[in-house]
Design a protein around this motif. Structure first.
Motif, PDB file in Angstrom:
ATOM      1  N   ASP A 188      21.775   5.793  40.071  1.00  0.00           N
ATOM      2  CA  ASP A 188      22.385   4.613  40.693  1.00  0.00           C
ATOM      3  C   ASP A 188      23.549   4.099  39.847  1.00  0.00           C
ATOM      4  O   ASP A 188      23.589   4.282  38.632  1.00  0.00           O
ATOM      5  CB  ASP A 188      21.337   3.506  40.882  1.00  0.00           C
ATOM      6  N   ASP A 226      10.004   3.416  46.408  1.00  0.00           N
ATOM      7  CA  ASP A 226      10.792   2.255  46.812  1.00  0.00           C
ATOM      8  C   ASP A 226       9.909   1.093  47.230  1.00  0.00           C
ATOM      9  O   ASP A 226      10.325   0.218  47.974  1.00  0.00           O
ATOM     10  CB  ASP A 226      11.747   2.624  47.946  1.00  0.00           C
ATOM     11  N   SER A 240      13.559   1.588  41.937  1.00  0.00           N
ATOM     12  CA  SER A 240      14.422   2.481  42.720  1.00  0.00           C
ATOM     13  C   SER A 240      14.094   3.936  42.416  1.00  0.00           C
ATOM     14  O   SER A 240      14.106   4.347  41.252  1.00  0.00           O
ATOM     15  CB  SER A 240      15.891   2.228  42.381  1.00  0.00           C
ATOM     16  N   SER A 244      22.080  -0.769  37.550  1.00  0.00           N
ATOM     17  CA  SER A 244      21.905  -1.653  38.699  1.00  0.00           C
ATOM     18  C   SER A 244      20.471  -1.631  39.213  1.00  0.00           C
ATOM     19  O   SER A 244      20.063  -2.502  39.982  1.00  0.00           O
ATOM     20  CB  SER A 244      22.868  -1.257  39.822  1.00  0.00           C
ATOM     21  N   THR A 245      19.690  -0.653  38.799  1.00  0.00           N
ATOM     22  CA  THR A 245      18.294  -0.540  39.223  1.00  0.00           C
ATOM     23  C   THR A 245      17.438  -0.064  38.053  1.00  0.00           C
ATOM     24  O   THR A 245      17.953   0.393  37.031  1.00  0.00           O
ATOM     25  CB  THR A 245      18.134   0.469  40.387  1.00  0.00           C
ATOM     26  N   ALA A 259      10.599  -4.486  42.587  1.00  0.00           N
ATOM     27  CA  ALA A 259      11.112  -3.354  43.363  1.00  0.00           C
ATOM     28  C   ALA A 259      11.766  -2.336  42.435  1.00  0.00           C
ATOM     29  O   ALA A 259      12.730  -2.634  41.742  1.00  0.00           O
ATOM     30  CB  ALA A 259      12.119  -3.840  44.396  1.00  0.00           C
ATOM     31  N   THR A 262      15.946   6.306  42.803  1.00  0.00           N
ATOM     32  CA  THR A 262      17.177   6.972  42.350  1.00  0.00           C
ATOM     33  C   THR A 262      17.777   6.258  41.142  1.00  0.00           C
ATOM     34  O   THR A 262      18.986   6.305  40.906  1.00  0.00           O
ATOM     35  CB  THR A 262      18.207   7.018  43.501  1.00  0.00           C
ATOM     36  N   TRP A 263      16.914   5.591  40.362  1.00  0.00           N
ATOM     37  CA  TRP A 263      17.406   4.775  39.260  1.00  0.00           C
ATOM     38  C   TRP A 263      18.251   5.559  38.268  1.00  0.00           C
ATOM     39  O   TRP A 263      19.169   5.007  37.652  1.00  0.00           O
ATOM     40  CB  TRP A 263      16.237   4.104  38.527  1.00  0.00           C
TER      41      TRP A 263
END
Length: 255
Positions: free
Chosen positions: A197, A112, A191, A206-207, A189, A193-194
């Motif tokens: 997500d 992250d 994520s 969203s990521t 940035a 948890t891409w």
């Protein structure tokens, strides 16, 4: 990698036969040779690396430079590239250089923002961030539409900017990726948890795990140098130079 970690664990499977289909059958009715080991169909899905080298700060990496391990080399392994990036910098004055980390070999999977992350085997059909690097400009651009690997590669190779620059491509190194930090689209940035997500209203993820990078990004690289001046003498010609007079064995040596 998974198949490789089982090499030499028995049954003679390390050696495959190029003629396995025509090789004779053993007494038990089974083939005497094999083409290899069964693998999951996912084995054949094209995959490549996605990286996030940006550390979401536009200062000179002071927090990391203060670390005792970095004290002797204040700009490594954390960089905030001070180079002025010509036309792109002039047209995007808010895109100031961001601190980035070049340690790809020891990078973790997606984080992250606390450390550089490299995910070496992302499915090429997933949508990830796109930044295109120009060797002639030593920086690049961000495309705020996430793309598959092939589409990202094509976008970069076909991109021509308003100044006619056309040598864009996916970044080959962490330095190239780092020089595009803070160039837009929130790609600095990643994520962790891409993969799970939520999908945004436009149907896009969203990521992201980072930005697509070329396959060269994962190739081990090290410097090669030639410091020898083809002289077996005591470097008299260079020692005689007034610049070296006070320091006769520097910068020319014969140990």
């Amino acid at each position: 990698l998974e198949a490789g970690r089982m090499c030499n664990n028995g049954c003679g499977y390390d050696t495959a036969s190029s003629t396995w289909e025509g090789d004779h059958v053993a007494a038990n009715g089974l083939p005497t040779t094999v083409a290899g080991v069964w693998v999951n169909p996912e084995y054949m899905v094209p995959r490549g690396p996605v990286a996030d080298v940006c550390w979401e700060t536009t200062d000179a990496c002071s927090a990391w430079k203060a670390n005792s391990a970095n004290a002797a080399v204040s700009d490594f392994p954390f960089h905030s590239d001070p180079e002025v990036f010509g036309r792109i910098a002039a047209s995007s004055p808010t895109s100031s250089p961001t601190c980035f980390d070049t340690r790809v070999a020891t990078a973790a999977l997606v984080t992250d923002g606390t450390k550089t992350s490299v995910t070496p085997v992302v499915d090429y059909s997933t949508l990830q961030g796109v930044r295109c690097y120009s060797p002639s400009l030593t920086t690049g651009i961000s495309n705020c539409t996430e793309l598959t690997f092939e589409d990202a590669q094509a976008f970069c190779l076909n991109h021509v900017d308003s100044d006619g620059v056309s040598d864009y491509r996916l970044p080959d190194t962490s330095l190239e990726a780092g020089r595009m930090c803070n160039s837009g689209c929130n790609y600095d940035a990643a994520s962790p948890t891409w993969e799970t997500d939520a999908i945004a209203a436009n149907g896009q993820p969203s990521t992201v795990a980072g930005i697509w990078v070329s396959l060269k990004f994962m190739e081990p690289a090290a410097p090669v140098a030639d410091v020898c001046l083809e002289s077996a003498g005591d470097c008299p010609a260079w020692k005689a130079n007034s610049t070296n007079a006070a320091n006769p064995d520097f910068p020319f040596y014969r140990d």
